[in-house]
Enzyme design. Structure first.
Site, PDB file in Angstrom:
ATOM      1  N   ARG A 130     -23.646  23.025  31.700  1.00  0.00           N
ATOM      2  CA  ARG A 130     -24.129  24.410  31.879  1.00  0.00           C
ATOM      3  C   ARG A 130     -24.830  24.961  30.633  1.00  0.00           C
ATOM      4  NH1 ARG A 130     -22.771  26.462  36.842  1.00  0.00           N
ATOM      5  NH2 ARG A 130     -20.811  25.721  37.710  1.00  0.00           N
ATOM      6  N   ARG A 141     -26.348  30.925  32.092  1.00  0.00           N
ATOM      7  CA  ARG A 141     -26.100  32.334  31.801  1.00  0.00           C
ATOM      8  C   ARG A 141     -25.781  32.684  30.360  1.00  0.00           C
ATOM      9  NH1 ARG A 141     -22.192  35.536  35.434  1.00  0.00           N
ATOM     10  NH2 ARG A 141     -21.162  33.563  35.871  1.00  0.00           N
ATOM     11  N   ARG A 188     -34.343  34.832  35.214  1.00  0.00           N
ATOM     12  CA  ARG A 188     -33.743  34.805  36.546  1.00  0.00           C
ATOM     13  C   ARG A 188     -33.809  36.151  37.267  1.00  0.00           C
ATOM     14  NH1 ARG A 188     -29.570  32.114  38.548  1.00  0.00           N
ATOM     15  NH2 ARG A 188     -29.796  33.707  40.126  1.00  0.00           N
ATOM     16  N   ASP A 228     -28.011  23.048  41.388  1.00  0.00           N
ATOM     17  CA  ASP A 228     -26.689  23.484  41.837  1.00  0.00           C
ATOM     18  C   ASP A 228     -26.165  22.431  42.800  1.00  0.00           C
ATOM     19  OD1 ASP A 228     -24.833  26.129  41.995  1.00  0.00           O
ATOM     20  OD2 ASP A 228     -24.834  25.053  43.907  1.00  0.00           O
ATOM     21  N   TYR A 272     -16.559  22.535  49.903  1.00  0.00           N
ATOM     22  CA  TYR A 272     -17.297  23.768  50.210  1.00  0.00           C
ATOM     23  C   TYR A 272     -17.597  23.862  51.702  1.00  0.00           C
ATOM     24  CZ  TYR A 272     -17.913  24.848  45.281  1.00  0.00           C
ATOM     25  OH  TYR A 272     -17.683  25.176  43.967  1.00  0.00           O
TER      26      TYR A 272
END
Lengths: 357, 357
Positions: free
Chosen positions: B43, B47, B56, B92, B167
């Site tokens: 990552r 962010r 973004r 992702d 998921y």
């Protein structure tokens, strides 16, 4: 129950406050030969039971934990329904913190929320202590339960210093415990003062339950599994040791559990536990090997598997009982708490199966 | 970049699609002697970087992952800023599922949400497959990155079949994966068909990135750590093996990682990985012992420690590099992804420190 009875350290119906004849739980914890392991479930008292949900309508979690009528009934419900071999005292990890005077609430769907997180040396200095006089309701609840349980052992309950600290520092639940770990490493002096204070609170909460007649205790370190063994030993273990040392005079099973603690099992034994709880990730025979074969183990059915078909659950229960027989004492349990949507009938069937093995 | 260039399997600027001289990443993964370990961060693109957050604004996560201009820029940002030894392809886990035609979105503050969860044999039969023709943008993004990176290796990225299945079955993120485990155990035939389908999708996603010039891959099995080794080997490993087998012809580092997988490290090596990622719970020398000393390791600084003072971070980085030298190859990384609030300056300092050791 009258005020006079409240002030008595032990209930009238069980003069020594402990089982007259050692229960299956006590014998298994001591590593004695037993026909089958005792069985209870973490969170057996709680949301999986419709009678619990009915009783809780309109009453907040922490209020429920401080109301002897509710605590007694909620603690007894799973004993009646499932025929488990032990009751777990219905409480919450943050009950002693709130009782000591810390502004903390349990918010539905969130978890514990702390009004003023503890993050500095001054915050730690300002923390209150807990005295037994602040929790007469806990004494009353335990005394009433010991009478009502009629020989079924009652397991007392407290959160361990690290897990309590994580809530106080983060201000609530956290996935990564970044603030907790930052304080631990960056300001060890403040960290150790905080954990020492919390060890004192945990110990007072357990001593109160033991003095009132609890037959065993479980110290929950829910989030310890997020730590490396080195950090656990340096920053957490001394304080969990202090909790167990404070209750050392009570010759009762002392269970210590955290989820995801496969790397920490020997260290958690070193805290002074006589039974180490194990989650489903580590087979019990391997767990016993890591612990060194000197204390009993508790566990370790994956609570998620209670949503599978019965033949799956049956196979897993048999495997776990078999692996547990290679440990020096085994208390059957889940590897974590009962999930709220669990069909309680599955739990009853697990108890019957364990008792038949 | 023109349509003609898009259809080419390798970019004009790097004819063989791989580093002309083996990079530090490749040499460390092969266990060759290197002056210091290569370093990148899970990552690292994301962010924690203000330039990422600025880019973004107004664009959803999955749309960002399918827009070559954004993917290229976001993937490059941490390479420019931190001087890391590898880029990780910005994507992702659910990108290939959505590309195949599954109705799945990423909801801010929640995570992936699946419109129609997959829970029956019929649901599995109805699942689409992924073909390379559905993801020309992935090819374009990788090709552009390989040119722009100018020798810095690009690590391709995919979610492993188990994590994708969790998921699809749960319908979104889950703490306990109860439905996933129930299907796995109660209906193994449907389970294995689902994971086989997902292995095919993962493999197609990785093959597309490798054909376009990626120099390595990482297969993320984020939630595998919630399984016992027995369940992992019976229900997950064969399908992760299929993914690695599908890319076996590419002589590139093949990294396999999941969090909380201390009990699964040898099993994850058996999937066909040439590098096993390790979280901070297991020291790298102990991880190498469990893996059997045959493949390299990657890790394992606790990302929460980046919130501690620099002297703490420095001590931990030195310890990890030292422990990594006792493994047959070490790629320095965190033990999980960069936390969103991390100060990027800390990451830059970690890179500089690792490069100085």
């Amino acid at each position: 129950m009258s005020a006079t009875e409240n002030s008595s350290p032990t209930p009238a119906c069980s003069p020594d406050g402990r089982d007259p004849a050692p229960s299956l739980l006590v014998r298994a914890a001591r590593g004695e030969q037993v026909a089958h392991p005792p069985v209870w479930f973490m969170r057996q008292a709680g949301r999986s039971l419709p009678e619990y949900r009915a009783l809780r309508v309109g009453t907040g979690m922490l209020e429920s934990c401080r109301t002897p009528d509710l605590v007694t009934e909620i603690t007894l419900q799973p004993v009646r329904r499932h025929g488990v071999d032990a009751a777990i005292f219905f409480s919450d990890i943050v009950v002693p913190l709130q009782a000591a005077g810390i502004d903390i609430e349990i918010v539905a769907g969130v978890g514990p929320v702390v009004a003023s997180p503890v993050r500095s040396a001054a915050d730690v200095e300002a923390m209150p202590r807990l005295s037994a006089e602040q929790i007469p309701d806990i004494t009353e609840s335990v005394q009433r339960l010991v009478c009502e349980l009629d020989g079924v052992p009652l397991i007392g309950f407290a959160g361990a210093p690290y897990t309590l600290a994580s809530y106080l520092i983060e201000g609530g639940p956290s996935k990564d415990h970044a603030r907790t770990k930052a304080l631990m490493h960056s300001d060890p002096a403040t960290w150790h003062r905080l954990l020492s204070t919390l060890a004192d609170i945990s110990a007072t909460f357990l001593l109160t339950q033991l003095a009132a007649g609890a037959s065993a205790v479980q110290l929950f370190d829910s989030w310890a599994g997020g730590l490396s063994e080195a950090d656990y030993r340096a920053f957490v273990l001394p304080h969990s040791q202090d909790v167990f040392a404070a209750i050392a005079d009570y010759d009762v099973p002392k269970i210590h559990f955290g989820v995801g603690t496969g790397e920490l099992l020997a260290a958690m034994r070193d805290a002074g536990a006589s039974v180490v709880g194990v989650d489903w990730r580590t087979p019990l025979d391997e767990a016993a090997r890591r612990i060194g074969g000197t204390v009993a183990v508790q566990g370790n059915l994956d609570p998620a598997l209670l949503f599978a078909d019965w033949h799956v659950v049956e196979r897993e229960v048999r495997r776990i009982v078999s692996e547990g027989r290679r440990a020096p004492g085994h208390i059957f349990n889940l590897g974590h708490g009962v999930l709220p949507d669990t069909d309680p009938e599955m739990l009853t069937r697990v108890v019957e199966l364990v008792h038949s093995l």
